[in-house]
Write a protein that holds these residues in place. Structure first.
Motif, PDB file in Angstrom:
ATOM      1  N   ALA A 202      -7.632   4.862   3.119  1.00 26.96           N
ATOM      2  CA  ALA A 202      -7.635   3.981   1.948  1.00 26.96           C
ATOM      3  C   ALA A 202      -9.033   3.933   1.325  1.00 26.96           C
ATOM      4  CB  ALA A 202      -7.169   2.577   2.355  1.00 26.96           C
ATOM      5  N   VAL A 203     -10.075   3.850   2.156  1.00 26.57           N
ATOM      6  CA  VAL A 203     -11.451   3.831   1.649  1.00 26.57           C
ATOM      7  C   VAL A 203     -11.785   5.158   0.971  1.00 26.57           C
ATOM      8  CG1 VAL A 203     -13.874   3.670   2.316  1.00 26.57           C
ATOM      9  CG2 VAL A 203     -12.190   2.130   3.341  1.00 26.57           C
ATOM     10  N   ILE A 204     -11.360   6.275   1.575  1.00 28.14           N
ATOM     11  CA  ILE A 204     -11.610   7.596   0.972  1.00 28.14           C
ATOM     12  C   ILE A 204     -10.949   7.695  -0.401  1.00 28.14           C
ATOM     13  CG2 ILE A 204     -11.047  10.049   1.198  1.00 28.14           C
ATOM     14  CD1 ILE A 204     -11.509   9.776   4.187  1.00 28.14           C
ATOM     15  N   ALA A 205      -9.720   7.205  -0.507  1.00 21.38           N
ATOM     16  CA  ALA A 205      -9.026   7.264  -1.792  1.00 21.38           C
ATOM     17  C   ALA A 205      -9.753   6.440  -2.857  1.00 21.38           C
ATOM     18  CB  ALA A 205      -7.587   6.768  -1.624  1.00 21.38           C
ATOM     19  N   LEU A 206     -10.187   5.224  -2.514  1.00 15.02           N
ATOM     20  CA  LEU A 206     -10.873   4.376  -3.481  1.00 15.02           C
ATOM     21  C   LEU A 206     -12.222   4.958  -3.896  1.00 15.02           C
ATOM     22  CD1 LEU A 206     -10.120   0.844  -1.953  1.00 15.02           C
ATOM     23  CD2 LEU A 206      -9.153   1.838  -4.040  1.00 15.02           C
ATOM     24  N   LYS A 207     -12.996   5.432  -2.892  1.00 14.96           N
ATOM     25  CA  LYS A 207     -14.312   5.986  -3.232  1.00 14.96           C
ATOM     26  C   LYS A 207     -14.189   7.286  -4.015  1.00 14.96           C
ATOM     27  CE  LYS A 207     -17.169   3.876   0.323  1.00 14.96           C
ATOM     28  NZ  LYS A 207     -18.112   3.308  -0.682  1.00 14.96           N
ATOM     29  N   SER A 208     -13.163   8.091  -3.737  1.00 14.50           N
ATOM     30  CA  SER A 208     -12.963   9.316  -4.516  1.00 14.50           C
ATOM     31  C   SER A 208     -12.634   8.990  -5.966  1.00 14.50           C
ATOM     32  CB  SER A 208     -11.835  10.152  -3.877  1.00 14.50           C
ATOM     33  OG  SER A 208     -12.163  10.538  -2.566  1.00 14.50           O
TER      34      SER A 208
ATOM     35  N   LEU B  70     -13.492   6.251  -7.535  1.00 10.46           N
ATOM     36  CA  LEU B  70     -14.721   5.729  -8.133  1.00 10.46           C
ATOM     37  C   LEU B  70     -15.692   6.872  -8.473  1.00 10.46           C
ATOM     38  CD1 LEU B  70     -16.608   3.415  -8.931  1.00 10.46           C
ATOM     39  CD2 LEU B  70     -17.307   3.262  -6.517  1.00 10.46           C
ATOM     40  N   ALA B  71     -15.797   7.859  -7.572  1.00  9.16           N
ATOM     41  CA  ALA B  71     -16.681   8.988  -7.829  1.00  9.16           C
ATOM     42  C   ALA B  71     -16.220   9.770  -9.052  1.00  9.16           C
ATOM     43  CB  ALA B  71     -16.730   9.889  -6.594  1.00  9.16           C
ATOM     44  N   CYS B  72     -14.918   9.929  -9.244  1.00 11.53           N
ATOM     45  CA  CYS B  72     -14.409  10.636 -10.425  1.00 11.53           C
ATOM     46  C   CYS B  72     -14.790   9.899 -11.710  1.00 11.53           C
ATOM     47  CB  CYS B  72     -12.884  10.775 -10.320  1.00 11.53           C
ATOM     48  SG  CYS B  72     -12.327  11.944  -9.056  1.00 11.53           S
ATOM     49  N   GLN B  73     -14.634   8.573 -11.696  1.00 12.77           N
ATOM     50  CA  GLN B  73     -14.989   7.805 -12.884  1.00 12.77           C
ATOM     51  C   GLN B  73     -16.481   7.869 -13.172  1.00 12.77           C
ATOM     52  OE1 GLN B  73     -13.515   3.855 -12.219  1.00 12.77           O
ATOM     53  NE2 GLN B  73     -11.336   4.474 -12.273  1.00 12.77           N
TER      54      GLN B  73
ATOM     55  N   ARG C 255     -18.756   9.690 -16.473  1.00 13.91           N
ATOM     56  CA  ARG C 255     -19.799   9.005 -17.231  1.00 13.91           C
ATOM     57  C   ARG C 255     -21.164   9.676 -17.071  1.00 13.91           C
ATOM     58  NH1 ARG C 255     -18.378   2.867 -15.150  1.00 13.91           N
ATOM     59  NH2 ARG C 255     -16.209   2.801 -15.935  1.00 13.91           N
ATOM     60  N   GLY C 256     -21.207  10.682 -16.173  1.00 12.37           N
ATOM     61  CA  GLY C 256     -22.466  11.375 -15.950  1.00 12.37           C
ATOM     62  C   GLY C 256     -23.430  10.613 -15.087  1.00 12.37           C
ATOM     63  N   SER C 257     -22.916   9.677 -14.271  1.00 13.15           N
ATOM     64  CA  SER C 257     -23.785   8.870 -13.429  1.00 13.15           C
ATOM     65  C   SER C 257     -24.133   9.629 -12.147  1.00 13.15           C
ATOM     66  CB  SER C 257     -23.069   7.554 -13.070  1.00 13.15           C
ATOM     67  OG  SER C 257     -23.844   6.815 -12.146  1.00 13.15           O
ATOM     68  N   ASP C 258     -25.394   9.462 -11.717  1.00 13.40           N
ATOM     69  CA  ASP C 258     -25.817  10.093 -10.470  1.00 13.40           C
ATOM     70  C   ASP C 258     -25.215   9.405  -9.244  1.00 13.40           C
ATOM     71  OD1 ASP C 258     -27.346  11.843 -11.919  1.00 13.40           O
ATOM     72  OD2 ASP C 258     -29.191  10.629 -11.754  1.00 13.40           O
ATOM     73  N   ALA C 259     -24.674   8.222  -9.425  1.00 15.34           N
ATOM     74  CA  ALA C 259     -24.071   7.502  -8.297  1.00 15.34           C
ATOM     75  C   ALA C 259     -22.817   8.203  -7.763  1.00 15.34           C
ATOM     76  CB  ALA C 259     -23.725   6.069  -8.706  1.00 15.34           C
ATOM     77  N   ALA C 260     -22.233   9.128  -8.567  1.00 16.59           N
ATOM     78  CA  ALA C 260     -21.044   9.861  -8.109  1.00 16.59           C
ATOM     79  C   ALA C 260     -21.365  10.675  -6.864  1.00 16.59           C
ATOM     80  CB  ALA C 260     -20.513  10.766  -9.215  1.00 16.59           C
TER      81      ALA C 260
ATOM     82  N   THR D  98     -23.596   9.964  -4.616  1.00 15.45           N
ATOM     83  CA  THR D  98     -23.699   9.036  -3.476  1.00 15.45           C
ATOM     84  C   THR D  98     -22.319   8.672  -2.937  1.00 15.45           C
ATOM     85  OG1 THR D  98     -25.729   8.130  -4.426  1.00 15.45           O
ATOM     86  CG2 THR D  98     -24.610   6.814  -2.737  1.00 15.45           C
ATOM     87  N   GLN D  99     -21.393   8.426  -3.858  1.00 11.39           N
ATOM     88  CA  GLN D  99     -20.037   8.074  -3.421  1.00 11.39           C
ATOM     89  C   GLN D  99     -19.354   9.229  -2.679  1.00 11.39           C
ATOM     90  OE1 GLN D  99     -18.686   5.100  -3.550  1.00 11.39           O
ATOM     91  NE2 GLN D  99     -20.533   4.257  -4.525  1.00 11.39           N
ATOM     92  N   MET D 100     -19.509  10.468  -3.153  1.00  7.04           N
ATOM     93  CA  MET D 100     -18.902  11.617  -2.493  1.00  7.04           C
ATOM     94  C   MET D 100     -19.545  11.862  -1.132  1.00  7.04           C
ATOM     95  SD  MET D 100     -16.408  12.448  -4.242  1.00  7.04           S
ATOM     96  CE  MET D 100     -15.986  13.809  -3.171  1.00  7.04           C
ATOM     97  N   THR D 101     -20.841  11.597  -1.032  1.00  7.01           N
ATOM     98  CA  THR D 101     -21.488  11.709   0.281  1.00  7.01           C
ATOM     99  C   THR D 101     -20.887  10.712   1.258  1.00  7.01           C
ATOM    100  OG1 THR D 101     -23.549  12.434  -0.789  1.00  7.01           O
ATOM    101  CG2 THR D 101     -23.696  11.633   1.480  1.00  7.01           C
ATOM    102  N   GLU D 102     -20.621   9.515   0.746  1.00  2.36           N
ATOM    103  CA  GLU D 102     -19.994   8.498   1.595  1.00  2.36           C
ATOM    104  C   GLU D 102     -18.573   8.916   1.983  1.00  2.36           C
ATOM    105  OE1 GLU D 102     -19.808   4.830   3.676  1.00  2.36           O
ATOM    106  OE2 GLU D 102     -21.442   6.095   2.906  1.00  2.36           O
TER     107      GLU D 102
END
Length: 443
Positions: free
Chosen positions: A231-237, A239-242, A246-251, A253-257
């Protein structure tokens, strides 16, 4: 079907099925053999000069032959709720009435000369009629009332034919006594078979429930391990797509997580599977002795070398003991089982499991639909071991597992086959596992 095929089919039956056949065929044969032998004896002594006795013996022999089908269907009705053979039983009753009339005439013509033979005929004729009747009547009270009524009617009928009160009372008392004897013999036999088949079905149901319980436990453990992480993997994935749109570098970080959680989940799954794959040799041997002794199987275990073996070797041999014990219970009529563990030249551990009471195999035990042997082989192959089996003399089956003691650590850390990872979840010691082989012995 040849004689040898029938012998193999008989040897392949369970003990309950053999007892069922023995009881049935005993009741089938007695009402045929005794009247036929008595009639043959009368014929050899006096030829055709005693036609009424010969006719009486012929009628009772015919009753016995008809009784085979009636007994079979009556047992099936009593045990399996199949249709009752009431019309056949009515025909049997008609033959019995005709035989009683011949018996009265025989006493009038020949006196008491053949009283013992006629008594034997009467007993077997009553068994052919009232034996199945005891299995068709649901309540014993109704059967007793019916037997008393029939005995009285027969006594009155004999009086109507001109016999005296003594003959009528003797006939009524004999018929009543024989019918109650049939109640004791036939109804008790049917009740014993019913109890035995219920126990057999309960044993099979217990095996299926044990398999279902292990599946549920395995599924529950996997759900507990993977449910939250997935469930966490699905939510973070998501979030990383969104963030990536937007071109955010935080994507990143989310994929690393996501990668970290996936790796953690993979490690936890390995631990769950390893926990199911590992088994304790001493615990399995104690469990094997307990369940085999409970099944009235003499179990002898020699494991003096077991404590000195490396843990991976003990674990894989514990699986051999578990699967072997399961199959002794499910696929043989064993009375004894021996487990011997030896270390040969400090280089190889050898476990031999041997039991008697093997049913006739239909073919190669390793070629059936069951995969118990295949799973054991794959577990042993991880450590470089082998598994062999053979059908020895006196209906004996021998299962031999060999595991080298060198290089065990490297083999244990190597890749595990899919079958060894996912198949045959572990149960309690001696529990039944899924997909056991279909042939006899511990195969």
């Amino acid at each position: 079907m040849g004689l040898w095929t029938r012998v193999k089919e008989w040897r392949g039956r369970s003990r309950v099925a053999k007892v069922d056949s023995y009881m049935r065929w005993t009741l089938y044969a007695i009402p045929v053999f005794l009247p036929a032998s008595g009639t043959a004896g009368v014929f050899s002594d006096s030829g055709l000069t005693r036609p009424w006795i010969l006719a009486l013996g012929g009628i009772f022999t015919l009753q016995g032959l008809l009784g085979i089908s009636i007994f079979r269907r009556s047992f099936d009705h009593y045990l399996w709720k199949k249709p009752a053979p009431w019309w056949l039983l009515a025909a049997q009753g008609l033959l019995f009435v005709v035989a009683i009339a011949c018996m009265v005439i025989s006493f009038g013509v020949y006196g008491n000369e053949y009283s013992s033979t006629i008594g034997l005929f009467l007993w077997n004729g009553s068994l052919s009629l009232f034996g199945p009747f005891t299995l068709l009547v649901r309540k014993v009270r109704r059967f007793v009332i019916a037997c008393v009524s029939i005995a009285l009617v027969l006594g009155l009928g004999v009086l109507a034919l001109g016999a005296g009160w003594q003959a009528a009372a003797s006939l009524s008392g004999t018929v009543l006594g024989v019918t109650l004897c049939c109640l004791y013999v036939v109804r008790l036999s049917g009740w014993m078979l019913h109890v035995m088949w219920e126990l057999e079905n309960a044993r099979e149901a217990q095996a299926r429930l044990a398999v279902a319980e292990e599946r549920l436990r395995f599924g529950r453990d996997l759900h507990d391990v993977l449910g939250r992480n997935l469930a966490v993997i699905a939510l973070k994935s998501e979030l990383a797509c969104q963030l990536a749109r937007r071109g955010s570098d935080a994507a990143l970080t989310q994929m690393t997580e996501v990668q970290r959680i996936a790796q953690e989940s993979q490690r936890e799954v390995r631990e769950v599977v390893r926990g199911y794959r590992e088994a304790d040799l001493h615990t399995e041997l104690v469990g094997a002795r307990g369940v085999l002794s409970a099944a009235d199987i003499d179990c002898r275990i020699d494991d003096t070398a077991g404590k000195t073996l490396p843990p991976p070797v003990q674990s894989v041999l514990a699986w051999v003991v578990r699967e072997g014990t399961t199959n002794v219970l499910r696929h043989s009529d064993a009375r004894r089982c021996a487990v011997r563990l030896r270390v040969v030249a400090d280089t190889e551990a050898v476990l031999i499991m041997e039991n008697n009471g093997v049913r006739e195999p239909d073919g190669d035990p390793g070629s059936g639909n069951g995969s118990g042997l295949a799973g054991l082989r794959e577990r042993l192959m991880v450590l470089g071991g082998t598994l062999t089996y053979e059908h020895a003399a006196n209906a004996t089956f021998r299962l031999t597992a060999r595991v080298p003691l060198s290089g065990v650590g490297d083999a244990e850390d190597a890749a595990v086959p899919d079958r060894a990872r996912a198949g045959n979840p572990a149960g309690a010691p001696g529990r039944v596992q899924d997909e056991v082989p279909v042939n006899g012995g511990t195969a």
